[in-house]
Design a protein around this motif. Sequence first.
Motif, PDB file in Angstrom:
ATOM      1  N   GLY A 126      34.658  28.711  40.557  1.00 13.13           N
ATOM      2  CA  GLY A 126      36.085  28.753  40.225  1.00 13.13           C
ATOM      3  C   GLY A 126      36.941  28.367  41.406  1.00 13.13           C
ATOM      4  O   GLY A 126      38.071  28.836  41.559  1.00 13.13           O
ATOM      5  N   SER A 127      36.423  27.479  42.249  1.00 13.29           N
ATOM      6  CA  SER A 127      37.050  27.209  43.545  1.00 13.29           C
ATOM      7  C   SER A 127      38.335  26.395  43.459  1.00 13.29           C
ATOM      8  O   SER A 127      39.048  26.277  44.455  1.00 13.29           O
ATOM      9  CB  SER A 127      36.054  26.480  44.457  1.00 13.29           C
ATOM     10  OG  SER A 127      35.623  25.273  43.858  1.00 13.29           O
ATOM     11  N   SER A 128      38.649  25.832  42.297  1.00 13.87           N
ATOM     12  CA  SER A 128      39.894  25.078  42.177  1.00 13.87           C
ATOM     13  C   SER A 128      41.002  25.896  41.525  1.00 13.87           C
ATOM     14  O   SER A 128      42.111  25.399  41.315  1.00 13.87           O
ATOM     15  CB  SER A 128      39.669  23.790  41.354  1.00 13.87           C
ATOM     16  OG  SER A 128      39.300  24.116  40.019  1.00 13.87           O
TER      17      SER A 128
ATOM     18  N   GLY B 190      30.909  31.107  61.596  1.00 14.68           N
ATOM     19  CA  GLY B 190      29.581  30.741  61.120  1.00 14.68           C
ATOM     20  C   GLY B 190      29.469  30.476  59.633  1.00 14.68           C
ATOM     21  O   GLY B 190      28.362  30.284  59.124  1.00 14.68           O
ATOM     22  N   ALA B 191      30.588  30.434  58.934  1.00 16.99           N
ATOM     23  CA  ALA B 191      30.529  30.278  57.475  1.00 16.99           C
ATOM     24  C   ALA B 191      30.443  28.811  57.076  1.00 16.99           C
ATOM     25  O   ALA B 191      31.095  27.944  57.663  1.00 16.99           O
ATOM     26  CB  ALA B 191      31.747  30.917  56.834  1.00 16.99           C
ATOM     27  N   HIS B 192      29.624  28.554  56.068  1.00 19.66           N
ATOM     28  CA  HIS B 192      29.636  27.273  55.366  1.00 19.66           C
ATOM     29  C   HIS B 192      29.864  27.597  53.900  1.00 19.66           C
ATOM     30  O   HIS B 192      29.071  28.313  53.290  1.00 19.66           O
ATOM     31  CB  HIS B 192      28.323  26.509  55.540  1.00 19.66           C
ATOM     32  CG  HIS B 192      28.326  25.182  54.820  1.00 19.66           C
ATOM     33  ND1 HIS B 192      28.677  24.009  55.435  1.00 19.66           N
ATOM     34  CD2 HIS B 192      28.050  24.862  53.534  1.00 19.66           C
ATOM     35  CE1 HIS B 192      28.609  23.021  54.558  1.00 19.66           C
ATOM     36  NE2 HIS B 192      28.229  23.517  53.392  1.00 19.66           N
ATOM     37  N   VAL B 193      30.944  27.093  53.342  1.00 23.57           N
ATOM     38  CA  VAL B 193      31.332  27.436  51.980  1.00 23.57           C
ATOM     39  C   VAL B 193      30.971  26.305  51.035  1.00 23.57           C
ATOM     40  O   VAL B 193      31.258  25.138  51.306  1.00 23.57           O
ATOM     41  CB  VAL B 193      32.844  27.727  51.890  1.00 23.57           C
ATOM     42  CG1 VAL B 193      33.234  28.112  50.461  1.00 23.57           C
ATOM     43  CG2 VAL B 193      33.235  28.842  52.862  1.00 23.57           C
ATOM     44  N   ILE B 194      30.329  26.660  49.938  1.00 20.25           N
ATOM     45  CA  ILE B 194      30.018  25.715  48.868  1.00 20.25           C
ATOM     46  C   ILE B 194      30.980  26.022  47.730  1.00 20.25           C
ATOM     47  O   ILE B 194      30.889  27.078  47.093  1.00 20.25           O
ATOM     48  CB  ILE B 194      28.561  25.844  48.411  1.00 20.25           C
ATOM     49  CG1 ILE B 194      27.619  25.664  49.605  1.00 20.25           C
ATOM     50  CG2 ILE B 194      28.238  24.839  47.313  1.00 20.25           C
ATOM     51  CD1 ILE B 194      26.171  25.990  49.299  1.00 20.25           C
ATOM     52  N   ALA B 195      31.925  25.121  47.507  1.00 23.49           N
ATOM     53  CA  ALA B 195      33.007  25.351  46.556  1.00 23.49           C
ATOM     54  C   ALA B 195      32.714  24.603  45.260  1.00 23.49           C
ATOM     55  O   ALA B 195      32.692  23.375  45.236  1.00 23.49           O
ATOM     56  CB  ALA B 195      34.339  24.878  47.146  1.00 23.49           C
ATOM     57  N   ILE B 196      32.518  25.369  44.181  1.00 22.62           N
ATOM     58  CA  ILE B 196      32.094  24.789  42.911  1.00 22.62           C
ATOM     59  C   ILE B 196      33.106  25.104  41.819  1.00 22.62           C
ATOM     60  O   ILE B 196      33.544  26.245  41.671  1.00 22.62           O
ATOM     61  CB  ILE B 196      30.711  25.334  42.491  1.00 22.62           C
ATOM     62  CG1 ILE B 196      29.683  25.081  43.588  1.00 22.62           C
ATOM     63  CG2 ILE B 196      30.273  24.717  41.167  1.00 22.62           C
ATOM     64  CD1 ILE B 196      29.460  23.613  43.907  1.00 22.62           C
ATOM     65  N   SER B 197      33.463  24.087  41.055  1.00 20.67           N
ATOM     66  CA  SER B 197      34.407  24.261  39.967  1.00 20.67           C
ATOM     67  C   SER B 197      34.178  23.160  38.942  1.00 20.67           C
ATOM     68  O   SER B 197      33.402  22.225  39.168  1.00 20.67           O
ATOM     69  CB  SER B 197      35.844  24.202  40.495  1.00 20.67           C
ATOM     70  OG  SER B 197      36.777  24.399  39.459  1.00 20.67           O
ATOM     71  N   ARG B 198      34.867  23.265  37.811  1.00 19.80           N
ATOM     72  CA  ARG B 198      34.806  22.188  36.820  1.00 19.80           C
ATOM     73  C   ARG B 198      35.721  21.034  37.219  1.00 19.80           C
ATOM     74  O   ARG B 198      35.579  19.935  36.716  1.00 19.80           O
ATOM     75  CB  ARG B 198      35.193  22.712  35.434  1.00 19.80           C
ATOM     76  CG  ARG B 198      34.181  23.691  34.864  1.00 19.80           C
ATOM     77  CD  ARG B 198      34.531  24.113  33.462  1.00 19.80           C
ATOM     78  NE  ARG B 198      34.498  22.980  32.547  1.00 19.80           N
ATOM     79  CZ  ARG B 198      34.828  23.053  31.259  1.00 19.80           C
ATOM     80  NH1 ARG B 198      35.228  24.207  30.750  1.00 19.80           N
ATOM     81  NH2 ARG B 198      34.769  21.982  30.489  1.00 19.80           N
ATOM     82  N   ARG B 199      36.683  21.295  38.104  1.00 20.98           N
ATOM     83  CA  ARG B 199      37.533  20.245  38.663  1.00 20.98           C
ATOM     84  C   ARG B 199      37.261  20.136  40.158  1.00 20.98           C
ATOM     85  O   ARG B 199      36.826  21.101  40.793  1.00 20.98           O
ATOM     86  CB  ARG B 199      39.015  20.554  38.434  1.00 20.98           C
ATOM     87  CG  ARG B 199      39.393  20.741  36.986  1.00 20.98           C
ATOM     88  CD  ARG B 199      40.913  20.830  36.826  1.00 20.98           C
ATOM     89  NE  ARG B 199      41.499  21.861  37.657  1.00 20.98           N
ATOM     90  CZ  ARG B 199      41.604  23.146  37.285  1.00 20.98           C
ATOM     91  NH1 ARG B 199      41.136  23.538  36.113  1.00 20.98           N
ATOM     92  NH2 ARG B 199      42.170  24.027  38.083  1.00 20.98           N
ATOM     93  N   GLU B 200      37.552  18.981  40.701  1.00 18.63           N
ATOM     94  CA  GLU B 200      37.311  18.765  42.130  1.00 18.63           C
ATOM     95  C   GLU B 200      38.159  19.724  42.968  1.00 18.63           C
ATOM     96  O   GLU B 200      39.356  19.898  42.722  1.00 18.63           O
ATOM     97  CB  GLU B 200      37.652  17.323  42.506  1.00 18.63           C
ATOM     98  CG  GLU B 200      37.221  16.945  43.919  1.00 18.63           C
ATOM     99  CD  GLU B 200      35.712  16.984  44.112  1.00 18.63           C
ATOM    100  OE1 GLU B 200      35.277  17.378  45.209  1.00 18.63           O
ATOM    101  OE2 GLU B 200      34.983  16.625  43.168  1.00 18.63           O
ATOM    102  N   THR B 201      37.535  20.347  43.949  1.00 17.75           N
ATOM    103  CA  THR B 201      38.225  21.271  44.847  1.00 17.75           C
ATOM    104  C   THR B 201      38.754  20.507  46.060  1.00 17.75           C
ATOM    105  O   THR B 201      38.033  19.711  46.661  1.00 17.75           O
ATOM    106  CB  THR B 201      37.273  22.377  45.325  1.00 17.75           C
ATOM    107  OG1 THR B 201      36.752  23.066  44.190  1.00 17.75           O
ATOM    108  CG2 THR B 201      37.986  23.358  46.233  1.00 17.75           C
ATOM    109  N   ARG B 202      40.009  20.759  46.403  1.00 17.73           N
ATOM    110  CA  ARG B 202      40.594  20.122  47.578  1.00 17.73           C
ATOM    111  C   ARG B 202      40.577  21.090  48.747  1.00 17.73           C
ATOM    112  O   ARG B 202      40.974  22.243  48.606  1.00 17.73           O
ATOM    113  CB  ARG B 202      42.024  19.677  47.278  1.00 17.73           C
ATOM    114  CG  ARG B 202      42.137  18.622  46.178  1.00 17.73           C
ATOM    115  CD  ARG B 202      43.575  18.244  45.937  1.00 17.73           C
ATOM    116  NE  ARG B 202      43.700  17.219  44.893  1.00 17.73           N
ATOM    117  CZ  ARG B 202      44.849  16.713  44.483  1.00 17.73           C
ATOM    118  NH1 ARG B 202      45.991  17.153  45.021  1.00 17.73           N
ATOM    119  NH2 ARG B 202      44.872  15.790  43.540  1.00 17.73           N
TER     120      ARG B 202
END
Length: 322
Positions: free
Chosen positions: A9-11, A27-39
Amino acid sequence: MTRKILVTGSSGFLGTALVDHLAQLPGAHVIAISRRETRTAFSNVTTGTIAALNADTPWHALLEGVDTVVHAAARVHVMHDTAGDPLALYREVNTLGTLNLAEQAAAAGVRRFIFISTIKVCGESTARGECFRPDDAPNPSDPYAISKHEAEQGLLTLANSSAMEVVIIRPVLVYGPGVKANFLQLMRTLRKGVPLPLGAVNNARSLVSLDNLIDLIRVCIDHPGAANQVFLVSDGQDLSTTELARRLKSHMRASGWLIPVPESLIMLGATLLGRKSAAERVLGSLRVDISKNRERLQWQPAVSVEDGLKKTVEHFLVTDRA
């Protein structure tokens, strides 16, 4: 050492701000997943899209090496839903989609799964002077809340049968820069100076600013006391509908009147217009007790209601063109 955090739900309203906040953790690496492109402006954020969130969504490749999942994606509450079987649609996304992701996360070795649920699992309202607590018996009444509750039950069962820890967060109404729906409509109406019959509403409602919700999520990523627990979240200060409107109006320097119409007359008028359920939300109370957060997590709201509303209004006045 890099730690991977997957956010669904990242968008969305919460997801966009959450991704930017988590990206700034050491140290964080975030994987941002959504049905629309995340900016995003952060180089340590990897974005991706999924076609649908349901029982068949493949997550294996995205979950590789992930330490924590924050699951904020959902089929949100829809007013006047015209679907033939709305509960089935909510279950497809909010229940089956959630449990499918969680089961794959557990199999992939994810340490902690944070589920953003809803206060509606507890019920629609509280009696005057009462409040919801996280250990209250759930009382969901609409398809959205039922689907979220069923997901909660499945997650806690999974936590008992796997090494993955589960955290369930039930927010009250979330506001902040970019807020939509009824909160946005209220601000637009107040800005126009339209008189509203909200000058004598003697209820009490808990709200939570976007900043405070994100801060609690941050704490729940690592705090050992959060494992396999349910938390409610608010700003820690309840407002009547009248007080909320007055504070928003003050921050806007709007000129509209809040007319002191008796609640009984508001309800009568709304009922005659077929808007009884909307009036019940405006006039009713919904309060939560967040003492568990303080005692178990040593967490308390960092942002006051006043500062949260001020920030929300400032963003609204600059960006809204409706």
